[in-house]
Scaffold this motif. Structure first.
Motif, short mmCIF file in Angstrom:
data_model
loop_
_atom_site.label_atom_id
_atom_site.label_comp_id
_atom_site.label_asym_id
_atom_site.label_seq_id
_atom_site.Cartn_x
_atom_site.Cartn_y
_atom_site.Cartn_z
N GLY A 81 8.64 -16.13 27.37
CA GLY A 81 7.85 -16.05 28.90
C GLY A 81 6.35 -16.06 28.43
N ARG A 82 5.99 -15.94 27.33
CA ARG A 82 4.47 -15.96 26.87
C ARG A 82 4.16 -17.03 25.81
NH1 ARG A 82 1.75 -12.17 24.81
NH2 ARG A 82 3.24 -10.92 23.76
N GLY A 83 5.07 -17.44 25.16
CA GLY A 83 4.59 -18.53 24.15
C GLY A 83 4.74 -17.95 22.84
N LEU A 84 3.47 -18.44 22.09
CA LEU A 84 3.59 -18.08 20.75
C LEU A 84 2.19 -16.91 20.37
CD1 LEU A 84 3.80 -21.46 19.13
CD2 LEU A 84 5.46 -19.96 19.10
N GLY A 85 2.63 -16.36 19.15
CA GLY A 85 1.53 -15.17 18.88
C GLY A 85 1.55 -14.91 17.55
N MET A 86 1.11 -13.60 17.17
CA MET A 86 1.00 -13.38 15.67
C MET A 86 1.60 -12.08 15.57
SD MET A 86 -0.02 -14.58 12.59
CE MET A 86 -1.56 -15.68 12.67
N VAL A 87 2.46 -11.48 14.73
CA VAL A 87 3.05 -10.21 14.76
C VAL A 87 3.01 -9.49 13.19
CG1 VAL A 87 4.62 -10.34 16.60
CG2 VAL A 87 5.48 -10.73 14.13
N ALA A 88 3.04 -8.37 13.06
CA ALA A 88 2.91 -7.49 11.72
C ALA A 88 4.35 -7.53 11.23
CB ALA A 88 2.43 -6.26 11.95
N THR A 89 4.67 -7.94 10.10
CA THR A 89 5.63 -7.95 9.52
C THR A 89 6.26 -6.58 8.81
OG1 THR A 89 5.02 -8.86 7.42
CG2 THR A 89 5.86 -10.45 8.90
N ARG A 90 4.99 -5.82 8.80
CA ARG A 90 5.11 -4.39 8.01
C ARG A 90 3.70 -3.50 8.77
NH1 ARG A 90 0.47 -4.10 5.14
NH2 ARG A 90 -0.15 -6.21 4.07
N THR A 91 4.02 -2.12 8.42
CA THR A 91 2.90 -1.49 8.86
C THR A 91 1.63 -1.89 8.04
OG1 THR A 91 4.26 0.37 9.28
CG2 THR A 91 1.88 0.87 9.06
N ILE A 92 0.39 -2.15 8.96
CA ILE A 92 -0.75 -2.63 8.40
C ILE A 92 -1.82 -1.51 8.74
CG2 ILE A 92 -2.96 -4.27 8.76
CD1 ILE A 92 -0.37 -6.33 9.67
N GLU A 93 -2.67 -1.08 7.55
CA GLU A 93 -3.56 -0.05 7.78
C GLU A 93 -5.00 -0.48 8.56
OE1 GLU A 93 -2.64 3.02 7.59
OE2 GLU A 93 -0.60 2.34 6.72
N GLU A 94 -5.37 0.49 9.15
CA GLU A 94 -6.97 0.33 9.55
C GLU A 94 -7.80 -0.28 8.39
OE1 GLU A 94 -10.71 2.52 11.81
OE2 GLU A 94 -8.77 3.51 11.37
N ASP A 95 -8.57 -1.09 8.60
CA ASP A 95 -9.68 -1.72 7.76
C ASP A 95 -8.78 -2.78 6.74
OD1 ASP A 95 -11.92 -0.67 8.95
OD2 ASP A 95 -11.75 1.10 7.88
N GLU A 96 -7.42 -2.98 6.61
CA GLU A 96 -6.80 -3.99 5.84
C GLU A 96 -7.12 -5.15 6.30
OE1 GLU A 96 -2.40 -4.78 4.25
OE2 GLU A 96 -2.86 -3.08 5.26
N THR A 97 -7.49 -5.99 5.24
CA THR A 97 -7.62 -7.24 5.60
C THR A 97 -6.04 -8.16 5.55
OG1 THR A 97 -9.75 -7.58 4.31
CG2 THR A 97 -8.44 -9.72 4.58
N ILE A 98 -5.92 -8.84 6.66
CA ILE A 98 -4.64 -9.34 6.66
C ILE A 98 -4.72 -11.10 6.59
CG2 ILE A 98 -3.56 -7.69 8.02
CD1 ILE A 98 -4.19 -9.15 10.56
N ILE A 99 -5.76 -11.55 6.93
CA ILE A 99 -5.90 -13.18 6.69
C ILE A 99 -7.21 -13.55 6.31
CG2 ILE A 99 -5.43 -15.35 7.94
CD1 ILE A 99 -3.94 -13.77 10.19
N ILE A 100 -7.15 -14.56 5.34
CA ILE A 100 -8.41 -15.06 4.96
C ILE A 100 -8.26 -16.70 4.62
CG2 ILE A 100 -10.24 -15.30 3.05
CD1 ILE A 100 -9.62 -12.63 1.85
N ILE A 101 -9.13 -17.39 5.51
CA ILE A 101 -8.92 -18.73 5.53
C ILE A 101 -10.28 -19.39 4.96
CG2 ILE A 101 -8.67 -20.87 7.07
CD1 ILE A 101 -6.22 -18.89 7.33
N PRO A 102 -10.09 -20.08 3.80
CA PRO A 102 -11.23 -20.71 3.13
C PRO A 102 -11.57 -21.87 4.05
CG PRO A 102 -9.14 -21.31 1.79
CD PRO A 102 -8.64 -20.28 3.04
#
Length: 421
Positions: A34-55
């Motif tokens: 009902g809302r389309g696409l998005g992004m989810v966490a596959t594990r617990t992610i801690e505060e200040d953790e870098t999750i994506i870098i796109i050059p």
């Protein structure tokens, strides 16, 4: 999990991004019914953790497409226009680099269903065409020209989001077709919407910020899965070398990850992106069309001198100071009114009179909400075109939001008046 049943091309897009230097840590694309696409966490992610870098090397910008293509256009052609033209008419071999990403982009039909810019009912300047009455903050047309008129003397209001968007698209088209005469309108306008809805801020190395934000755009692969929220969980940082996405709090496994597109009202989100939020702390509407009807030419001139003409915002918390200042103008001696502007004091202000005037303005907007809601509901009841009914329902829901916002603002004004007695 939200990734169950996700078409393989979305995971292939992530794999493609990684193969081109992207770093992806603990996140994946996901589908939300009902809302389309998005992004989810596959594990617990801690505060200040870098999750994506796109050059920057994998981004689609004016610096990454062939210079021979960019040089075709005259100086001053918007970057948005050049990017859309390249996606539409660029060399197939040079575009192939982004094929895996482009496969997961929304179709033109998705844009036609959600973006008023592409609605044929609104192809003319009348934003009430075909029974679809856009809120004035979105359409740029005074309330009096849409629903049952409450007054005369229509004036263009300050928040003309749709008309500005139309102007940008038309200018882009004219600049591009003057260079590429066989450009296809449907394909170009689709790619223009792609750039408009999926771009991030981008300025190439050694370049200064342009005056127009439309010339500071770049498309960033993979992270366009990230949806907008006013309670975002991921902060974004741009450098000429890359884009970095970092969690601003602990994110649990399977939780959707959000970024912020900016502090935008729902009318802005509707016109620019084709969606709006159920709850939006930045939401507001404007009383410009209502207040303008009560201003004399002398009032207008004085308000312009004080830079208080237009942009009369209300939220569910109440009216902005600009509205209060104009309300005071209605009953104060014209020699005393400038004093409250100069000193920012309340001397000579009658709180009850001010509240009554503002309440009348909000009530006028409430009446227009009710008329618009009634008209849209009747339109749905009589309509047989499912796609068109979907559009009407979308705008109906927005008007209902505005009605609730006005009611909240009205209560805030009444409470403030009572509190000062």
């Amino acid at each position: 999990m939200a990734t169950d049943g996700l078409p393989k091309e979305h995971l292939e897009c992530m794999e493609w991004a990684i193969s081109h230097g992207a770093e992806v840590r603990g996140v994946t694309p996901a589908r939300f019914p009902g809302r389309g696409l998005g992004m989810v966490a596959t594990r617990t992610i801690e505060e200040d953790e870098t999750i994506i870098i796109i050059p920057s090397s994998v981004m689609l910008t004016v610096d990454s497409i062939p210079s021979t293509f960019v040089k075709k256009f005259r100086t001053g052609t918007p970057t948005q226009a050049i990017l859309a033209a390249y996606l539409t008419h660029g060399d197939r071999r040079s575009l192939k680099k982004w094929d895996a990403w482009r496969k997961v982009w929304p179709s033109r039909q998705v844009f036609e269903d959600s973006m008023p810019l592409l609605w044929p009912e609104l192809s003319q300047s009348d934003s009430g065409a075909g029974g679809i009455i856009l809120p004035p903050s979105a359409s740029g047309i005074s309330e009096t020209s849409q629903a049952n008129p409450l007054g005369e003397g229509d004036k263009e209001i300050y928040q003309n989001i749709l008309s500005r968007q139309r102007t940008r698209l038309q200018r882009s088209w004219e600049d591009v077709v003057s260079v590429i005469p066989d450009m296809n309108w449907d394909s170009f306008s689709y790619n223009w919407c792609i750039v408009n809805t999926r771009s991030f801020y981008y300025v190439g190395p050694g370049k200064e910020d342009p005056e127009d934000w439309n010339d500071a755009l770049g498309l960033v692969p993979f992270v366009d899965y990230l949806n907008h929220s006013d309670e975002w969980t991921c902060d974004v940082a741009f450098r000429p070398t890359d884009y970095t996405f970092k969690a601003n709090r602990r994110i649990e496994k399977d939780e959707e990850i959000y970024i912020s597109y900016g502090a935008h009202t729902n009318d802005f989100l509707l016109i620019e992106y084709g969606f709006f939020l159920d709850q939006n702390v930045c939401d507001a509407v404007y009383l410009d069309g209502i207040i303008f009807r009560e201003l004399s030419p002398a009032d207008e001139e004085e308000l312009k001198q004080w830079e208080y003409y237009g942009n009369y915002e209300i939220t569910s918390e109440g009216p902005c100071r600009r509205i209060g200042a104009v309300a005071c103008m209605k009953y104060m001696d014209r020699q005393n009114w400038p004093h409250i502007m100069e000193s920012n004091s309340d001397e000579g202000v009658d709180t009850q009179k001010t509240a009554e005037i503002i309440s009348d303005w909000i009530n006028a907007y409430l009446k227009e909400c009710e008329m618009s809601i009634e008209s849209l509901e009747a339109n749905i009841a009589a309509g047989q075109d499912e796609r068109r009914n979907t559009r009407v329902s979308m705008i109906l829901n927005r008007w209902k939001q505005i009605k609730s916002l006005c009611e909240g603002a009205l209560n805030a004004v009444a409470w403030e008046d009572t509190d000062t007695e």
